[in-house]
Design an enzyme around this catalytic site. Structure first.
Site, mmCIF file in Angstrom:
data_model
loop_
_atom_site.group_PDB
_atom_site.id
_atom_site.type_symbol
_atom_site.label_atom_id
_atom_site.label_comp_id
_atom_site.label_asym_id
_atom_site.label_seq_id
_atom_site.Cartn_x
_atom_site.Cartn_y
_atom_site.Cartn_z
ATOM 1 N N TYR A 133 1.882 -9.059 -11.956
ATOM 2 C CA TYR A 133 2.519 -10.232 -11.267
ATOM 3 C C TYR A 133 3.842 -9.485 -10.876
ATOM 4 C CZ TYR A 133 -1.126 -13.202 -12.567
ATOM 5 O OH TYR A 133 -2.531 -13.728 -12.544
ATOM 6 N N LYS B 138 -7.702 -10.286 -10.228
ATOM 7 C CA LYS B 138 -6.896 -9.361 -10.251
ATOM 8 C C LYS B 138 -7.027 -9.020 -11.778
ATOM 9 C CE LYS B 138 -4.283 -10.365 -13.151
ATOM 10 N NZ LYS B 138 -4.385 -10.742 -14.510
HETATM 11 P P1 NAD Z 1 -12.596 -14.622 -20.395
HETATM 12 O O1 NAD Z 1 -12.487 -13.582 -21.495
HETATM 13 O O2 NAD Z 1 -11.950 -16.011 -20.749
HETATM 14 O O3 NAD Z 1 -13.804 -14.761 -19.485
HETATM 15 C C1 NAD Z 1 -14.462 -13.790 -19.140
HETATM 16 C C2 NAD Z 1 -15.775 -14.366 -18.870
HETATM 17 O O4 NAD Z 1 -16.468 -13.121 -18.271
HETATM 18 C C3 NAD Z 1 -16.877 -14.578 -20.292
HETATM 19 O O5 NAD Z 1 -16.373 -16.006 -20.460
HETATM 20 C C4 NAD Z 1 -18.140 -14.441 -19.899
HETATM 21 O O6 NAD Z 1 -18.431 -15.637 -19.176
HETATM 22 C C5 NAD Z 1 -17.630 -13.289 -18.838
HETATM 23 N N1 NAD Z 1 -18.470 -11.951 -19.336
HETATM 24 C C6 NAD Z 1 -19.467 -11.336 -18.954
HETATM 25 N N2 NAD Z 1 -19.492 -10.083 -19.537
HETATM 26 C C7 NAD Z 1 -18.556 -10.174 -20.690
HETATM 27 C C8 NAD Z 1 -18.246 -9.256 -21.411
HETATM 28 N N3 NAD Z 1 -18.665 -8.009 -21.864
HETATM 29 N N4 NAD Z 1 -16.890 -9.492 -22.150
HETATM 30 C C9 NAD Z 1 -16.338 -10.520 -22.050
HETATM 31 N N5 NAD Z 1 -16.652 -11.463 -21.185
HETATM 32 C C10 NAD Z 1 -17.973 -11.159 -20.119
HETATM 33 O O7 NAD Z 1 -11.440 -13.939 -19.553
HETATM 34 P P2 NAD Z 1 -10.425 -14.753 -18.439
HETATM 35 O O8 NAD Z 1 -8.948 -14.885 -18.964
HETATM 36 O O9 NAD Z 1 -11.306 -15.734 -17.970
HETATM 37 O O10 NAD Z 1 -10.327 -13.354 -17.407
HETATM 38 C C11 NAD Z 1 -11.121 -13.012 -16.297
HETATM 39 C C12 NAD Z 1 -10.606 -12.346 -15.002
HETATM 40 O O11 NAD Z 1 -9.733 -13.468 -14.507
HETATM 41 C C13 NAD Z 1 -9.907 -11.169 -15.372
HETATM 42 O O12 NAD Z 1 -10.197 -10.532 -14.339
HETATM 43 C C14 NAD Z 1 -8.469 -11.660 -15.466
HETATM 44 O O13 NAD Z 1 -7.694 -10.737 -15.113
HETATM 45 C C15 NAD Z 1 -8.653 -12.594 -14.408
HETATM 46 N N6 NAD Z 1 -7.214 -13.863 -14.695
HETATM 47 C C16 NAD Z 1 -6.571 -13.999 -13.537
HETATM 48 C C17 NAD Z 1 -5.911 -15.093 -13.812
HETATM 49 C C18 NAD Z 1 -4.727 -15.297 -12.663
HETATM 50 O O14 NAD Z 1 -3.833 -16.198 -12.783
HETATM 51 N N7 NAD Z 1 -5.168 -14.951 -11.359
HETATM 52 C C19 NAD Z 1 -5.592 -15.618 -14.995
HETATM 53 C C20 NAD Z 1 -6.373 -15.276 -16.004
HETATM 54 C C21 NAD Z 1 -7.261 -14.345 -15.899
#
Ligand code: NAD
Length: 398
Positions: free
Chosen positions: A240, A152
Site C-alpha cells: 500500500y 493484491k
Molecule cells: P484467508 O487466509 O483469510 O483466506 C484465504 C482463503 O483461501 C481460505 O479461507 C480458503 O478459502 C482459500 N484457500 C484455498 N487454498 C488455501 C490454502 N492452501 N491455504 C489457505 N487458504 C486457502 O486470507 P485473506 O486475508 O482472505 O487473503 C486472501 C487474499 O486477499 C490475499 O491475496 C490477500 O493479499 C488479499 N487481501 C487483500 C486485502 C485488501 O485490502 N485488498 C485485505 C486482505 C487480504
C-alpha cells in the site's frame, strides 16, 4: 548478486532470502479448503434479483477478506452481483451459498472449477486466495473464458504476472488487480492534490504499514509461508505504501535501495522477513521512504511533503475511516472527501463497467506486474547492499 541470478531465482524473495542463510521453504501451494473464519456475519436474507445487465462474479476463496469485506459490499454495487462461489470446504460452501442466495448448481469445488466455463451467469472471477495461488487460478479462470479480478499482490513474481497477462490476452478477457485505494475517496483526493501541485513541488513521501503478528508458524499461517506469500510484509501490507508513493508522485523511481531484517529463532520469521525499509529516488528529485513490518505496533500512514505544504494520512489506506490533513500556509485543514467504504463497490462496478463498455481498467495486470518488478528490485537491492538503477518499466537496469 547479478540481475540474472535474481531473475533465475524465480520468486520475489528468493534472492534476498538466499543471502540470509538456508531458509526452509514449505511445499508448493495447492488450493485447500479452510474452515469458516471467526467473526464472519452472513447476510440474514438473500440479495434481490440482479438488475438487467448486471455482471455476475464468481468468488474463489471464501476466507477473511472475501467474507468480511468484499462479498457484503456487492449489496452496494450498481452493476454486478455474486453469481457463483468456489471453495474446497463443502460445508462452508453450502452455508455461504445459502446465505448469499447462490444456487447449488453455481457452487463449485477446486476439482470441478472447469465446469464454470458453461455457466453463462458468470462473467468474471474474483480471486481472493493466498498469493501463491493467484497465477494458477487466474490462468484457469481465463481458460474458462472469464474476466479476472485478482487480489493484491498480483502474484509472487514478475514472471507469474507476465504469465497471467499473457493468459488474459489469449482469452481476450480483462485482468484487473484489486487495488481498492484507487477507488477510495481519501486516496483519490490525495492523488488530485499532488497532481494539481497543491503542495508545490513534491519533495518527500513517507509511508509506514506495520502490525504485529501473533504466534504462528508457516504451517499455520500462509502469510508467513514463503511459497504462498513471497518475502512477507512488503507484499502483504507495505504494497500500500509502495502504491501510494507511485500514485502520489505520478512517477516511476529511477533508483532504489533497501534493507530487510529477519530475527533468528523466531518461528514467525523462519521463511519471511520481519521488516523491510525502502528508499526510492524519482527523476523529478522526489524521494520516498517506504517502511513495513510484521513485528511492530500497528500503523497505516502516508505523508507527502512539497515545497509549499504537506498532506498527512493516518489511517491512510484502511477499509473504514481514513484521514487526510492538508497543511498549507501554516494551517492544518482536515479534509473529508467522502465515505471510504465506497471503495469496494466502486472497484467491483469498475470492472463490470469495463466489461460492458469495453473500456480499459484503472488498475490492470500491467500495474500489478510493475509492482512485482519493483519488489524484485527491492529484494535485490537489500541482498546486494547496493542501490539498484531502474528502467521506466520497473525492471532493473544492466
Ligand atoms: P484467508 O487466509 O483469510 O483466506 C484465504 C482463503 O483461501 C481460505 O479461507 C480458503 O478459502 C482459500 N484457500 C484455498 N487454498 C488455501 C490454502 N492452501 N491455504 C489457505 N487458504 C486457502 O486470507 P485473506 O486475508 O482472505 O487473503 C486472501 C487474499 O486477499 C490475499 O491475496 C490477500 O493479499 C488479499 N487481501 C487483500 C486485502 C485488501 O485490502 N485488498 C485485505 C486482505 C487480504
Amino acid at each position: 548478486m547479478t540481475r540474472r541470478q535474481v531473475i533465475e531465482a524465480g520468486t520475489v524473495a528468493a534472492a534476498a532470502m538466499a543471502s540470509s542463510g538456508a531458509l526452509a521453504q514449505g511445499p508448493a501451494p495447492a488450493a485447500q479448503g479452510q474452515p469458516l473464519p471467526d467473526g464472519v456475519t452472513l447476510p440474514s436474507s438473500a440479495p434481490p434479483a440482479p438488475r438487467p445487465g448486471s455482471v455476475g462474479y464468481a468468488i474463489i476463496g471464501l476466507g477473511d477478506y472475501a467474507l468480511k469485506q468484499i462479498m457484503p459490499r456487492f449489496a452496494q454495487s450498481q452493476r454486478c452481483h455474486i453469481a457463483a462461489l468456489v471453495s474446497g470446504n463443502p460445508e462452508k460452501l453450502a452455508r455461504v451459498g445459502e446465505a448469499y442466495g447462490v444456487p447449488a448448481e453455481a457452487r463449485y469445488s477446486y476439482e470441478n472449477f472447469a465446469d464454470i466455463a458453461a455457466n453463462r451467469e458468470v462473467e468474471a472471477v474474483y480471486i481472493i486466495l493466498p498469493t501463491g495461488l493467484h497465477a494458477e487460478w487466474a490462468e484457469r479462470a481465463f481458460a474458462a473464458g472469464k474476466h479476472v479480478m485478482c487480489e493484491k499482490p498480483m502474484a509472487l513474481s514478475a514472471a507469474e504476472c507476465a504469465r497471467m497477462i499473457a493468459a488474459s490476452e489469449r482469452a481476450g478477457k480483462k485482468l484487473m488487480v484489486g487495488y481498492r485505494c484507487h477507488f477510495e475517496p481519501y486516496n483519490r483526493a490525495a492523488m488530485e492534490l499532488t497532481r494539481t501541485r497543491a503542495l508545490g513541488d513534491l519533495r518527500l513521501i513517507r509511508t509506514e504499514h506495520s502490525y504485529r503478528l501473533g504466534p504462528a508458524t508457516p504451517a499455520t499461517n500462509w502469510r508467513i509461508a514463503r511459497a504462498q506469500t513471497g518475502g512477507g510484509p512488503l507484499e502483504d501490507y507495505g504494497i500500500y505504501g509502495l502504491q501510494a508513493a507511485l500514485y502520489l508522485s505520478g512517477e516511476m523511481p529511477d533508483r532504489l535501495s533497501a534493507s530487510t531484517f529477519r530475527p533468528e529463532g523466531d518461528p514467525r520469521f523462519s521463511e519471511v522477513f520481519a521488516h523491510v525499509a525502502v528508499q526510492m529516488h524519482f527523476p523529478s528529485g522526489t524521494v520516498a521512504q517506504i517502511v513495513t513490518s510484521y513485528d511492530s505496533a500497528g500503523i497505516n500512514m502516508v505523508e507527502a511533503r512539497g515545497t509549499h505544504g504537506a498532506l498527512r494520512m493516518q489511517p491512510a489506506t484502511g477499509y473504514g475511516p481514513n484521514a487526510l490533513v492538508l497543511e498549507t500556509g501554516g494551517t492544518a485543514r482536515p479534509l473529508e472527501p467522502g465515505d471510504p467504504e465506497v471503495q469496494f463497490a466502486a472497484m467491483l462496478d469498475h470492472l463490470a463497467a469495463a466489461i460492458r463498455e469495453g473500456t480499459p481498467v484503472l488498475t490492470p495486470g500491467e500495474m500489478g506486474l510493475r509492482d512485482l518488478r519493483l519488489m524484485e528490485a527491492i529484494y535485490a537491492a537489500a541482498a546486494s547492499g547496493r542501490s539498484v538503477a531502474l528502467n521506466p518499466d520497473g525492471t532493473m537496469r544492466g
